[in-house]
Design a protein around this motif. Structure first.
Motif, PDB file in Angstrom:
ATOM      1  N   PHE A  63      -2.722   4.220 -13.579  1.00  0.00           N
ATOM      2  CA  PHE A  63      -4.242   4.335 -13.136  1.00  0.00           C
ATOM      3  C   PHE A  63      -4.909   5.183 -14.486  1.00  0.00           C
TER       4      PHE A  63
ATOM      5  N   ARG B 166       1.032  -1.236   0.018  1.00  0.00           N
ATOM      6  CA  ARG B 166       0.131   0.116  -0.107  1.00  0.00           C
ATOM      7  C   ARG B 166       0.940   1.319   0.071  1.00  0.00           C
TER       8      ARG B 166
ATOM      9  N   ARG C 220      -1.592  -3.970 -11.061  1.00  0.00           N
ATOM     10  CA  ARG C 220      -2.162  -3.036 -10.034  1.00  0.00           C
ATOM     11  C   ARG C 220      -2.571  -3.780  -8.870  1.00  0.00           C
ATOM     12  N   LEU C 221      -2.555  -5.017  -8.963  1.00  0.00           N
ATOM     13  CA  LEU C 221      -2.788  -5.936  -7.640  1.00  0.00           C
ATOM     14  C   LEU C 221      -1.999  -6.964  -7.464  1.00  0.00           C
TER      15      LEU C 221
ATOM     16  N   MET D 133      -3.332 -13.780   0.018  1.00  0.00           N
ATOM     17  CA  MET D 133      -3.298 -12.493   0.380  1.00  0.00           C
ATOM     18  C   MET D 133      -3.144 -11.488  -0.539  1.00  0.00           C
ATOM     19  N   SER D 134      -4.201 -10.522  -0.785  1.00  0.00           N
ATOM     20  CA  SER D 134      -3.851  -9.517  -1.979  1.00  0.00           C
ATOM     21  C   SER D 134      -3.581  -8.157  -1.251  1.00  0.00           C
ATOM     22  N   ALA D 135      -3.169  -7.188  -2.151  1.00  0.00           N
ATOM     23  CA  ALA D 135      -2.917  -5.743  -1.695  1.00  0.00           C
ATOM     24  C   ALA D 135      -2.690  -4.868  -3.054  1.00  0.00           C
ATOM     25  N   ALA D 136      -2.966  -3.813  -2.881  1.00  0.00           N
ATOM     26  CA  ALA D 136      -3.106  -2.768  -4.317  1.00  0.00           C
ATOM     27  C   ALA D 136      -2.251  -1.773  -3.782  1.00  0.00           C
ATOM     28  N   PRO D 137      -1.353  -1.369  -4.450  1.00  0.00           N
ATOM     29  CA  PRO D 137      -0.766   0.016  -4.189  1.00  0.00           C
ATOM     30  C   PRO D 137      -1.470   1.121  -4.112  1.00  0.00           C
ATOM     31  N   ARG D 138      -1.237   1.972  -3.138  1.00  0.00           N
ATOM     32  CA  ARG D 138      -2.079   3.280  -3.192  1.00  0.00           C
ATOM     33  C   ARG D 138      -1.665   4.457  -3.769  1.00  0.00           C
TER      34      ARG D 138
END
Lengths: 144, 202
Positions: free
Chosen positions: B201, B81, B167-168, B190-195
């Motif tokens: 984007f 993130r 992106r994920l 476990m997944s995470a998306a950079p903020r």
């Protein structure tokens, strides 16, 4: 001085206290059984609790994965409504009668640029209890 | 026997005394019976004790495994993130199925230094998190964290054919304990998306 002479040359107090009666035996067996069954109940309780913690962990992880996936998706894909999960959390299959759903709604103050997203996992846990884990977040449109 | 006079009374007393003495203690059969019952109780108690110990060990192992997984998930999600996205490579590390290189925000913008977080097992059995700083083309390892979970396999999945455009990011962990017991065959995902992504984007 001796008074009692019941029985064959044996005093009454001695004859009455020798050995154990049926009632005493049954009471002793009952106490031991209660102890042993209590121990086994404790085993079962511990195993159930551990399994329940594991299930909750899996459910929470699935919900978090879904929210992260939606956060990574383009904003125009966040169409208001209700549907299933789009993320993949294979370990969710470990839960019994599992159902996963996402509710997306537009925020009244910013209907075009802000979404309220709720992800929920429901399953049947121990003692046929219905358990639900849910998380809600806001996702805004990313602008350059 | 009735006591009628002094002489007979004395005789009676002696007999009664002998009778009491005969009632004291236990016969061999009684002793064997006691030992038999005692053996059963000790056997049951030992069984319960052994099962309790095993259950306790299993519970502790499971809880420690869950705690380690949560710790890894927390570190992974926090790093992803806070990152600007995935870097194709840095120094000796290259993003792929077994390694994840994250390009961190900030760093030394004025000095030209860039910071990276790298996840992987690097040939070992534990997941490691390396904090790498690149400055003037040189690689400096700022810190290494090793997580207390022995894993059989760790895989990074990207939602794009090229990791640097993904992106994920999804990390799949197969703990060694579960793999050995052939249960819980599905990996922990476990997944995470950079903020803080820059420019990718729409």
């Amino acid at each position: 001085m001796f008074v009692s002479t019941r029985g064959k040359g044996r005093p009454a107090w001695s004859r009455d206290s020798a050995g154990t009666t049926h009632l005493e035996l049954i009471a002793a067996v009952f106490v031991v059984s209660v102890g042993i069954f209590g121990a086994f109940q404790l085993f079962r309780f511990c195993l159930d609790r551990t399994a329940a913690i594991n299930e909750i962990n899996v459910a929470v992880r699935a919900v978090q994965n879904e929210l992260e996936t939606l956060r990574a998706a383009p904003f125009d894909q966040l169409v208001p409504g209700e549907r299933g999960f789009i993320s993949s959390t294979p370990e969710l299959d470990r839960l019994a009668h599992v159902a996963a759903r996402v509710v997306i709604s537009a925020e009244p103050e910013h209907p075009d640029s802000l979404r309220r997203v709720s992800a929920t996992v429901t399953w049947i846990g121990e003692n046929a209890r219905r358990i639900e884990k849910s998380m809600t977040t806001l996702i805004g449109e990313r602008r350059p | 026997m009735k006591r009628t006079d002094g002489t007979r009374g004395e005789l009676f007393l002696r007999r009664e005394s002998r009778g009491i003495a005969e009632d004291l203690g236990a016969t061999l059969i009684e002793l064997l019976g006691y030992f038999f019952v005692l053996a059963i109780i000790v056997n049951l108690a030992t069984g319960v004790f052994v099962q309790s110990s095993r259950l306790s060990a299993l519970g502790v192992q499971t809880l420690e495994s869950m705690r380690a997984l949560q710790s890894i998930q927390g570190a992974f999600a926090q790093a992803v993130r806070a990152s600007n996205g995935v870097a194709a490579e840095v120094g000796r590390f290259r993003s792929g199925p077994s390694t994840l290189v994250l390009r961190m925000a900030g760093g030394g913008a004025d000095t030209g230094a860039r910071e990276f977080i790298v996840f992987g097992t690097f040939g070992g059995e534990r997941i490691q998190r390396w904090h790498v700083r690149m400055e003037d083309g040189a690689e400096h390892v700022e810190g290494i964290t090793s997580y207390p979970l022995v894993v059989a396999d760790v895989r990074f999945v990207y939602d794009s054919p090229y990791p640097e455009t993904s992106r994920l990011i999804t990390m799949q962990i197969q703990p060694k304990q579960a793999a050995l017991k052939k249960r819980d065959s599905q990996p922990n995902t476990m997944s995470a998306a950079p903020r803080l992504r820059e420019g990718i984007f729409p």
